[in-house]
Design a protein around this motif. Structure first.
Motif, short mmCIF file in Angstrom:
data_model
loop_
_atom_site.label_atom_id
_atom_site.label_comp_id
_atom_site.label_asym_id
_atom_site.label_seq_id
_atom_site.Cartn_x
_atom_site.Cartn_y
_atom_site.Cartn_z
N MET A 129 51.46 56.48 79.38
CA MET A 129 51.10 57.47 78.67
C MET A 129 50.01 57.06 77.46
N LEU A 130 50.29 55.81 77.06
CA LEU A 130 49.33 55.26 76.20
C LEU A 130 48.13 54.80 76.71
N ARG A 131 48.20 54.33 77.78
CA ARG A 131 47.02 53.73 78.72
C ARG A 131 46.00 55.16 79.14
N ARG A 132 46.72 56.32 79.40
CA ARG A 132 46.00 57.42 79.50
C ARG A 132 45.20 57.86 78.61
N PHE A 133 45.85 57.94 77.16
CA PHE A 133 45.12 58.75 76.18
C PHE A 133 44.75 57.79 74.87
N GLN A 134 45.47 56.78 74.71
CA GLN A 134 45.00 55.81 73.59
C GLN A 134 44.19 54.56 73.71
N LEU A 135 44.24 54.15 75.11
CA LEU A 135 43.57 52.96 75.40
C LEU A 135 42.58 53.26 76.38
N GLY A 136 41.25 52.48 76.26
CA GLY A 136 40.17 52.47 77.31
C GLY A 136 39.93 51.11 77.68
N PHE A 137 39.61 50.91 78.97
CA PHE A 137 39.36 49.50 79.52
C PHE A 137 38.14 49.15 80.10
N ILE A 138 37.35 48.01 79.77
CA ILE A 138 36.38 47.80 80.42
C ILE A 138 36.60 46.40 80.82
N PHE A 144 38.91 60.65 87.11
CA PHE A 144 40.07 60.06 87.55
C PHE A 144 41.09 60.30 86.46
N PRO A 145 40.59 59.47 85.43
CA PRO A 145 41.65 59.72 84.00
C PRO A 145 41.93 60.89 83.36
N LEU A 146 40.78 61.76 83.71
CA LEU A 146 40.59 63.08 82.92
C LEU A 146 41.69 63.94 83.80
N GLY A 147 42.31 63.74 85.17
CA GLY A 147 43.26 64.30 85.89
C GLY A 147 44.90 64.21 85.29
N PHE A 148 44.75 63.42 84.23
CA PHE A 148 45.87 63.32 83.61
C PHE A 148 46.13 64.30 82.47
N ASN A 149 44.87 64.78 81.98
CA ASN A 149 44.73 65.52 80.91
C ASN A 149 45.13 67.12 80.75
N VAL A 150 46.46 67.26 81.01
CA VAL A 150 46.89 68.62 81.23
C VAL A 150 46.32 69.93 80.28
N LYS A 151 45.96 69.28 79.14
CA LYS A 151 45.31 70.23 78.11
C LYS A 151 44.06 70.92 78.68
N VAL A 176 30.90 65.18 83.75
CA VAL A 176 29.49 65.25 84.03
C VAL A 176 28.49 64.78 82.72
N ARG A 177 29.12 65.22 81.63
CA ARG A 177 28.67 64.99 80.17
C ARG A 177 28.78 63.66 80.13
N LEU A 178 29.86 62.71 80.33
CA LEU A 178 30.10 61.31 80.30
C LEU A 178 28.93 60.62 81.14
N ALA A 230 36.74 58.70 78.90
CA ALA A 230 36.96 59.87 79.26
C ALA A 230 38.15 60.72 78.52
N ASN A 231 39.23 60.05 78.11
CA ASN A 231 40.07 60.77 77.38
C ASN A 231 40.18 60.44 75.67
#
Lengths: 246, 441
Positions: A88-97, A115-122, A133-135, A167-168
């Protein structure tokens, strides 16, 4: 160093060490490192090859666990989290490059960001598509959305990776040698994009690099050598002091 | 991640690894084809007594007709087998060999030139045993010449050329033998008993299959006229002294180490024990199968399927392990172990379904082309579905274990240490924070 559970610091490393067992014996990659990163900071971790900077970044991003010490993200000890909580933390709190981008080869640029936006149920599915598209537009690849990673240049792939990391809207983006596989022009473009993220969106950034030019873009420089922090300086203050001296 | 997006990712991931998946589908299809044919054949033979599916049902058995005979012909009792091995057990009033195709005799190792079977009564050249049963079968020609019939007693004399001694014994005629190019017919009990047998409701057609096999799949729609279409009653032979023929001796039939069946040494050494069932009830037949040769051959076939299952399981393991880097990338992007496990389970469901459907279609096509029944027994389908569930869960578990490793950096490098123990540790104990931390070391 005492740990601070307040949210003044978005990311903290408290006496963090990492040892590896190899056939040649135990390797101490990181030794009792203490680091506190505030929200909106742009920190460069610099050091020669083998100094432990990537290992430190991996521990800050919960990609591996420290042997000793603790890593706190927004006051939460990563070592005490279950694997699902870490996910959950990697989905919403951390971004990796990453230096090697690690894009999903069989997904297009748009799908990689989506892809990572798929986790964002909100968000509604339509909203997720719009955000992807915006990103893509934000990193200047609006016309490349249907291209697969192999059809993009290194710089373009890294820009997709940046958009994916964004993304998130994570609390921290961790970048490991983001310009390492790029030519100078592309490297500058990527650093421009990251700098822009930090300045415009106040995105917290931690960049690992061995390139001095890249490190100079940051506001704070942590110099690592032989697994230990040798220097931790505020580049903005330094620059102001230098201007004063002139 | 529970939306259509997830399904799309599963599909895209499947496509990305399609070569491996197509291989898995192909292996599943071929396995199902073999398994369904085996199931259909076993079921057919068991419930209807017809061996029609045999010649495609057991490609392995085509070249081992003795197995097929054992499978399909319950009428061949242990006594028959003992006789086939050259053990003389002639008993008045007991039918042993009714009709034996030459091919079967060959497969069983029956030596049609065995002196005691065919030429005992040629007193000029024949061999006169000094011990053993006092019953003999005579050739139909000799029976006609001497006006002999079953039950007659005859005195046989023989001069031993080595010792120049004349030996004589009295024998009871217990059978009449006729032989032509394709068939040998040994009817112990004579024409009366043969006629009695003809009144029985059913005889099997094992020889038809054997004939097909031997003659390049030539289909014989009707048995030759001399075949009695009647089912033999099960006649338990009393324990009877027997002696071992030179042929049997040569083949080690009298080896005391060898398995015996009902007190009679198995002619097939330890390979297959004879099939014996004569009850009308299928349940009894199944029970008999459990005790006899069908179980042995089924064991071999089961072993074969287990090997294929193991190969499939390893293929799935490799397919998943091969995706280690991408699994690492998914995990870095925030996919939980459960989601990654589910993604791979979903892909394997596609493989299992596609493989099963393909295998079934192949089975139907082959069955229709060969004019065979297409019914697959329920037990076969249930066992197959269970295997597919296990296979799918296995693949999902490998992916789950792989992504559950906290060292994601190794995943991205593609050199993660795979925790094999976790594959079978399905009831992990609760892990405290300290232990969790040490897990990461």
């Amino acid at each position: 160093m005492t740990k601070d559970k307040s949210t003044d610091f978005v990311l903290q490393a408290c006496d963090v060490s990492k040892h590896y067992r190899t056939t040649a014996g135990e390797v101490r990659a990181v030794k009792e490192v203490n680091l506190r990163i505030r929200e909106g900071e742009f920190v460069a971790i610099m050091g020669p090859s083998g100094s432990g900077k990537t290992t430190l970044l991996s521990m800050l991003g919960a990609l591996e666990s420290p042997t000793e010490g603790e890593v706190l993200l927004q006051g939460r000890d990563l070592g005490r989290l279950r694997s699902r909580e870490l996910a959950m933390l990697r989905r919403f709190q951390l971004g990796f490059i990453f230096q090697s981008f690690y894009l999903v080869d069989h997904l297009t640029a748009f799908e990689n960001i989506r892809f990572p936006l798929g986790f964002n149920v909100k968000m509604e599915p339509g909203e997720r598509d719009d955000r992807a598209v915006r990103l893509l537009g934000m990193v200047g690849l609006a016309d490349r959305s249907d291209h697969f990673p192999r059809q993009l240049s290194g710089g373009e792939q890294q820009r997709v990776a940046i958009a994916r990391a964004m993304a998130n809207e994570p609390a921290v983006i961790l970048a490991d040698e983001p310009t390492g596989n790029l030519d100078q022009r592309s490297g500058n473009e990527i650093m421009d994009a990251l700098e822009d993220l930090n300045q415009r969106l106040k995105q917290t950034l931690v960049v690992v690099t061995h390139d001095e030019q890249v490190a100079r873009r940051a506001r704070r420089l942590v110099l690592l050598e032989d697994g230990q922090v040798m220097e931790d300086r505020d580049l903005v203050t330094d620059a102001a002091d230098m201007n004063m001296e002139r | 991640m529970r939306d259509r997006w997830f399904n799309r990712m599963v599909y895209r991931e499947w496509l990305a690894n399609r070569t491996a998946h197509v291989i898995v589908i192909g292996v599943i299809a071929l396995t199902f084809l073999m398994y369904s044919i085996y199931g259909a054949w076993a079921d057919d033979d068991l419930t209807t007594g017809q061996a029609r599916t045999l010649n495609i049902g057991a490609p392995l058995l085509v070249y081992y007709p003795e197995w097929a005979v054992q499978f399909s012909r319950p009428e061949f009792s242990p006594d028959d087998v003992a006789d086939a091995a050259g053990v003389s057990r002639m008993r008045p009033g007991v039918v042993t060999h009714l009709v034996t195709p030459a091919g079967v005799a060959d497969a069983w190792g029956i030596d049609l030139q065995d002196t005691r079977l065919l030429t005992t009564f040629d007193t000029e050249e024949g061999f006169l045993p000094e011990s053993g049963a006092n019953e003999v079968a005579i050739s139909s020609a000799l029976a006609a010449d001497g006006n002999l019939t079953v039950g007659d007693e005859i005195l046989l004399s023989h001069t031993d050329t080595d010792s120049a001694q004349q030996r004589s014994r009295v024998f009871t005629v217990s059978g009449v033998i006729s032989v032509d190019d394709a068939w040998s017919r040994l009817v112990l009990g004579g024409d009366d008993q043969l006629a009695e047998l003809a009144q029985l409701p059913r005889f099997n057609a094992a020889w038809i299959w054997t004939e097909r096999t031997r003659r390049g799949r030539q289909v014989m729609d009707a048995p030759p006229a001399e075949v009695v279409t009647a089912e033999l009653p099960r006649v338990r032979a009393p324990a009877y002294p027997y002696e071992v023929s030179p042929l049997a001796e040569k083949e080690g039939v009298n080896n005391p180490q060898m398995q015996t069946f009902g007190g009679v040494p198995s002619p097939f050494l330890n390979r297959v024990t004879p099939v014996v069932w004569h009850s009308d009830a299928v349940r009894d037949q199944v029970a008999a199968m459990g005790r006899t040769g069908v179980a042995s051959v089924s064991g071999l076939v089961t072993l074969m399927f287990l090997m294929v299952a193991l190969a499939l399981t390893l293929t799935v393991l490799i397919v998943v392990l091969d995706r280690q880097r991408i699994i690492g990338t998914y995990a870095v992007l925030g996919m939980s172990s459960e989601d990654i496990g589910r993604m791979f389970r979903s892909q394997l469901i596609i493989d299992a379904a596609a493989g099963t459907v393909t295998g079934f279609l192949l089975f139907v096509v082959i069955a229709l082309v060969r004019g065979l029944g297409t019914a697959i027994p329920a037990l076969t389908i249930i066992l197959w579905l269970l295997f597919q569930v296990v296979l799918v869960c296995w693949g999902g578990r490998v992916a789950w274990v792989l992504s559950g490793d906290r060292d994601l950096r190794s995943h991205l490098r593609g050199d993660s240490n795979f925790d094999w123990w976790k594959l079978i540790d399905i009831f992990p104990r609760p892990v405290g924070p300290e232990e969790r931390r040490s897990e990461g070391q």
